[in-house]
Design a protein around this motif. Structure first.
Motif, PDB file in Angstrom:
ATOM      1  N   ALA A  11       0.823  -1.215   0.000  1.00  0.00           N
ATOM      2  CA  ALA A  11       0.000   0.000   0.000  1.00  0.00           C
ATOM      3  C   ALA A  11       0.855   1.262   0.000  1.00  0.00           C
ATOM      4  CB  ALA A  11      -0.937  -0.008   1.205  1.00  0.00           C
ATOM      5  N   VAL A  12       1.904   1.277   0.798  1.00  0.00           N
ATOM      6  CA  VAL A  12       2.765   2.460   0.901  1.00  0.00           C
ATOM      7  C   VAL A  12       3.375   2.807  -0.451  1.00  0.00           C
ATOM      8  CG1 VAL A  12       4.982   3.247   1.872  1.00  0.00           C
ATOM      9  CG2 VAL A  12       3.243   2.262   3.356  1.00  0.00           C
ATOM     10  N   ARG A  13       3.686   1.791  -1.245  1.00  0.00           N
ATOM     11  CA  ARG A  13       4.274   2.034  -2.571  1.00  0.00           C
ATOM     12  C   ARG A  13       3.378   2.927  -3.418  1.00  0.00           C
ATOM     13  NH1 ARG A  13       7.966  -2.631  -4.624  1.00  0.00           N
ATOM     14  NH2 ARG A  13       7.761  -1.403  -6.518  1.00  0.00           N
ATOM     15  N   ASP A  14       2.069   2.803  -3.252  1.00  0.00           N
ATOM     16  CA  ASP A  14       1.119   3.579  -4.043  1.00  0.00           C
ATOM     17  C   ASP A  14       0.448   4.677  -3.221  1.00  0.00           C
ATOM     18  OD1 ASP A  14       0.488   2.336  -6.968  1.00  0.00           O
ATOM     19  OD2 ASP A  14       1.271   0.828  -5.599  1.00  0.00           O
ATOM     20  N   ASP A  15       1.108   5.051  -2.126  1.00  0.00           N
ATOM     21  CA  ASP A  15       0.627   6.145  -1.281  1.00  0.00           C
ATOM     22  C   ASP A  15      -0.801   5.894  -0.789  1.00  0.00           C
ATOM     23  OD1 ASP A  15       1.122   8.525   0.064  1.00  0.00           O
ATOM     24  OD2 ASP A  15       0.207   9.744  -1.516  1.00  0.00           O
ATOM     25  N   MET A  16      -1.035   4.661  -0.310  1.00  0.00           N
ATOM     26  CA  MET A  16      -2.341   4.279   0.226  1.00  0.00           C
ATOM     27  C   MET A  16      -2.155   3.668   1.607  1.00  0.00           C
ATOM     28  SD  MET A  16      -4.471   2.386  -2.825  1.00  0.00           S
ATOM     29  CE  MET A  16      -3.195   1.398  -3.572  1.00  0.00           C
ATOM     30  N   THR A  17      -3.263   3.516   2.292  1.00  0.00           N
ATOM     31  CA  THR A  17      -3.277   2.730   3.521  1.00  0.00           C
ATOM     32  C   THR A  17      -3.601   1.283   3.133  1.00  0.00           C
ATOM     33  OG1 THR A  17      -5.645   3.017   3.901  1.00  0.00           O
ATOM     34  CG2 THR A  17      -4.167   4.717   4.835  1.00  0.00           C
ATOM     35  N   ALA A  18      -3.389   0.364   4.060  1.00  0.00           N
ATOM     36  CA  ALA A  18      -3.746  -1.037   3.805  1.00  0.00           C
ATOM     37  C   ALA A  18      -5.246  -1.156   3.537  1.00  0.00           C
ATOM     38  CB  ALA A  18      -3.323  -1.917   4.974  1.00  0.00           C
TER      39      ALA A  18
ATOM     40  N   ALA B 280       9.364 -10.523  -5.956  1.00  0.00           N
ATOM     41  CA  ALA B 280      10.556  -9.843  -5.443  1.00  0.00           C
ATOM     42  C   ALA B 280      11.714 -10.830  -5.295  1.00  0.00           C
ATOM     43  CB  ALA B 280      10.245  -9.171  -4.111  1.00  0.00           C
ATOM     44  N   ALA B 281      11.449 -12.007  -4.782  1.00  0.00           N
ATOM     45  CA  ALA B 281      12.507 -13.017  -4.596  1.00  0.00           C
ATOM     46  C   ALA B 281      13.096 -13.451  -5.934  1.00  0.00           C
ATOM     47  CB  ALA B 281      11.948 -14.224  -3.845  1.00  0.00           C
ATOM     48  N   ASP B 282      12.261 -13.480  -6.971  1.00  0.00           N
ATOM     49  CA  ASP B 282      12.728 -13.865  -8.302  1.00  0.00           C
ATOM     50  C   ASP B 282      13.409 -12.720  -9.036  1.00  0.00           C
ATOM     51  OD1 ASP B 282      11.803 -16.448  -8.003  1.00  0.00           O
ATOM     52  OD2 ASP B 282       9.914 -16.091  -9.044  1.00  0.00           O
ATOM     53  N   GLY B 283      13.431 -11.534  -8.429  1.00  0.00           N
ATOM     54  CA  GLY B 283      14.075 -10.387  -9.057  1.00  0.00           C
ATOM     55  C   GLY B 283      13.216  -9.711 -10.111  1.00  0.00           C
ATOM     56  N   VAL B 284      11.955 -10.079 -10.198  1.00  0.00           N
ATOM     57  CA  VAL B 284      11.038  -9.498 -11.173  1.00  0.00           C
ATOM     58  C   VAL B 284      10.527  -8.150 -10.681  1.00  0.00           C
ATOM     59  CG1 VAL B 284       8.825  -9.841 -12.351  1.00  0.00           C
ATOM     60  CG2 VAL B 284      10.388 -11.767 -12.043  1.00  0.00           C
ATOM     61  N   LEU B 285      10.410  -8.010  -9.382  1.00  0.00           N
ATOM     62  CA  LEU B 285       9.871  -6.819  -8.739  1.00  0.00           C
ATOM     63  C   LEU B 285      10.842  -6.384  -7.650  1.00  0.00           C
ATOM     64  CD1 LEU B 285       7.219  -5.052  -8.365  1.00  0.00           C
ATOM     65  CD2 LEU B 285       6.590  -6.719  -6.638  1.00  0.00           C
ATOM     66  N   ASN B 286      11.072  -5.096  -7.559  1.00  0.00           N
ATOM     67  CA  ASN B 286      11.973  -4.570  -6.545  1.00  0.00           C
ATOM     68  C   ASN B 286      11.161  -4.125  -5.330  1.00  0.00           C
ATOM     69  OD1 ASN B 286      13.931  -3.211  -5.081  1.00  0.00           O
ATOM     70  ND2 ASN B 286      14.875  -2.325  -6.909  1.00  0.00           N
ATOM     71  N   ARG B 287      11.583  -4.566  -4.152  1.00  0.00           N
ATOM     72  CA  ARG B 287      10.848  -4.204  -2.927  1.00  0.00           C
ATOM     73  C   ARG B 287      11.293  -2.868  -2.338  1.00  0.00           C
ATOM     74  NH1 ARG B 287      10.509  -8.809   1.478  1.00  0.00           N
ATOM     75  NH2 ARG B 287       9.064  -7.345   2.393  1.00  0.00           N
ATOM     76  N   ASP B 288      12.118  -2.134  -3.023  1.00  0.00           N
ATOM     77  CA  ASP B 288      12.616  -0.877  -2.466  1.00  0.00           C
ATOM     78  C   ASP B 288      11.524   0.155  -2.266  1.00  0.00           C
ATOM     79  OD1 ASP B 288      12.122   0.143  -4.999  1.00  0.00           O
ATOM     80  OD2 ASP B 288      14.223   0.404  -5.523  1.00  0.00           O
ATOM     81  N   GLY B 289      10.380  -0.047  -2.877  1.00  0.00           N
ATOM     82  CA  GLY B 289       9.237   0.832  -2.658  1.00  0.00           C
ATOM     83  C   GLY B 289       9.279   2.130  -3.426  1.00  0.00           C
ATOM     84  N   ILE B 290      10.248   2.283  -4.311  1.00  0.00           N
ATOM     85  CA  ILE B 290      10.374   3.536  -5.045  1.00  0.00           C
ATOM     86  C   ILE B 290       9.287   3.660  -6.110  1.00  0.00           C
ATOM     87  CG2 ILE B 290      11.845   4.848  -6.627  1.00  0.00           C
ATOM     88  CD1 ILE B 290      14.245   3.716  -5.071  1.00  0.00           C
ATOM     89  N   GLU B 291       9.087   2.602  -6.883  1.00  0.00           N
ATOM     90  CA  GLU B 291       8.096   2.634  -7.954  1.00  0.00           C
ATOM     91  C   GLU B 291       6.732   2.189  -7.449  1.00  0.00           C
ATOM     92  OE1 GLU B 291       9.319   1.559 -12.272  1.00  0.00           O
ATOM     93  OE2 GLU B 291      10.328   0.158 -10.918  1.00  0.00           O
TER      94      GLU B 291
END
Length: 130
Positions: A43-50, A86-97
């Protein structure tokens, strides 16, 4: 092997129930704290609450004509897929995008490729004979 899981923080599998309003209807969702944490991260990645994320997932699932009979299972799978990507490297968990800005079809294709590769790999089972 099991110590990795058994010795983890037991609060992660403790359940937490949250009440929320979806389309004017009050409902409760009971999930393990681990999954609440992942939903909050997404949720935080898209500027939302859970709660906002859950509402969006629910409404978009209805629009896609999915059977939402077991919505909590759907949420657990969403969290697991996020972590798997994220574990497969397809998605980055850094939360930037934000998730909304990612090319969903490309991610789905990459996810399918990863699943296909796992299915093609020979499974080696090593048993301890004692």
């Amino acid at each position: 092997m099991c110590q990795l899981f058994i010795q983890s923080d037991s609060s992660l599998w403790g359940s937490k129930t949250r009440s929320l309003r979806i389309n004017g209807m009050v409902t409760s969702i009971r999930l393990e704290r681990f999954f609440w944490g992942v939903l909050e991260e997404i949720a935080v990645r898209d500027d939302m609450t859970a709660t906002q994320l859950i509402t969006k997932l629910y409404l978009e699932s209805l629009d896609a004509e999915h059977d939402m009979g077991n919505f909590t299972s759907f949420l657990r799978v969403c969290c697991s897929r996020y972590l798997s990507l994220a574990a497969d490297g397809v998605l980055n968990r850094d939360g930037i995008e934000p998730i909304a800005t990612l090319d969903a079809q490309q991610l789905l294709d990459q996810e399918q490729q990863q699943l296909n590769q796992r299915q093609l790999k020979p499974v080696s089972i090593h048993r301890d004979l004692q």
